[in-house]
Enzyme design. Sequence first.
Site: not given
Length: 406
Positions: A141, A226, A255
Site C-alpha cells: 500500500f 516507503d 504519518k
Amino acid sequence: MSITETNVTRELFDKVILPIYAPAQFVPVRGKGSRVWDQEGKEYIDFAGGIAVTALGHCHPVLVETLHKQSEKLWHVSNIFTNEPALRLAKKLTEATFADRVFFANSGAEANEAAFKLARYYATNTISPYKTKIIAFHHAFHGRTFFTVTVGGQPKYSDGFGPKPADIIHVPFNDLDAVKAVIDDHTCAIVVEPIQGEGGVMPATEAFLRGLRELCDEYQALLVYDEVQTGMGRTGKLFAYQHLDIVPDILTTAKALGGGFPISAMLTTETIAKAMKPGTHGTTYGGNPLACSVAEAAIDIINNDQLLQGVEQRHQWIVQKLEALNARHHIFTCIRGKGLLIGAQLAPEYSHRIREFIQVAAEHGVMLLSAGVDVLRFAPSLLISQDDIEQGMDNLQQAFAQVIGE
C-alpha cells in the site's frame, strides 16, 4: 437548522460525508497521551495511534506549545518562498539519514507520488528514455493517488477508475526469485515497505531487502523505501532501514512525522535530486511553516536513544500480553512486527470476524486497528505507559472473551 455541538453526532456523518469510510459509532472529542474520550465522556486506551500517526500521543505539550508559537508568527507562504521551519526540519532529516535533499508534502501518498515521479524522471533523463518499469509487491500500500494506488499491490483499491498508469509490475513479497524473473534494463525502481502495514504487518526479511539492493545496483535501478508507516521511531530506529546496512536511494515518510499534524517528506541523494529542476514537481502546501515547526519538535523528541530504546521495551510488554491472551483464548496463529507496529493474525475460525473484534474492543474502551483481512494491528504512541498497556490489554481480554463466547 444551524450546526451546534449538541447536534453534531455520528449520524451526521452518514448525511454529509462522502460514503468512502465506515467509522466507529462513537465520536472522539478529546485526547491526552494514550487516552481518548468520546462525546459521552467514555474513556478509551488508544492502541491505534491514528494509524501510526500520533507517535507522541495526543496533545503532547511540546507539540502544542510549538504549534501555538508558530501560529502567531507565520502560517503559510507557498513554494514561492521558503521558510525557517522547513529549512531547519530538512537539515535535521538529512543529518539523521543517508539523504542530502528533502521534498515536503502533506501526506504519504503525495510523498510516494513524488518518489515514483522522481525515480522515472531520473532514469529516463540520465540513463535511458525507455527505463520506466516499476517493480512493486502484492499486498503493498503506497497511497490513494492514481499513480500510488496502482503501484500498491491491491487491485481492490485501484480497480474501477479506468486505464491505470502503465509499466508497473507486481510480484510476491519476500520472493527474491520473483523479482529476478521480471527485473531488466528497463527497470527504473523497486518500491518496497520494510514492513507491509496495510498488507498485514508483514516484515521483509533481511535477505530479501539485501537482494533488492543488489539487484538495483546491478540494473541501475533505484531502491525506494516507503517508510510512511515505519518511519519516525516506529520500529525502534528513527527509520527502519537503519536496523540494517541496506540504504535506499529514495525514502518517504509521513504519518508520525508531524505527530498528528499533516506533513510528509521524500528524502534522496544529491546525485538523484539534481536530475530535477524548478517546475518539474511541486505542491502549494508542502513545507508549510506550521507543519514543519511541529515536525521539527517531533523529530527532536523522537530521535533520542532513550526514547527509541523504550520502543523495544514497549514491544515486549505488548507481545507478552498478547501471548498470554492467546494462551488463554487461542485466537491468534502468529504475532509479528517490529517495535510498536505489531500484528496479531486471527486464527481461521475467527478471521471473518475481525470487524467484530474491533467493535467489541471499542465497547470495552480500546481503540484498535485492522491490517489486511485478518490481522489486528497495534500502533500506539511510542510513549505509551506500562499502566496504559496493562489496562488496555485487560480490557481486550474481556472483549475477546465476549466475542468468542467464553
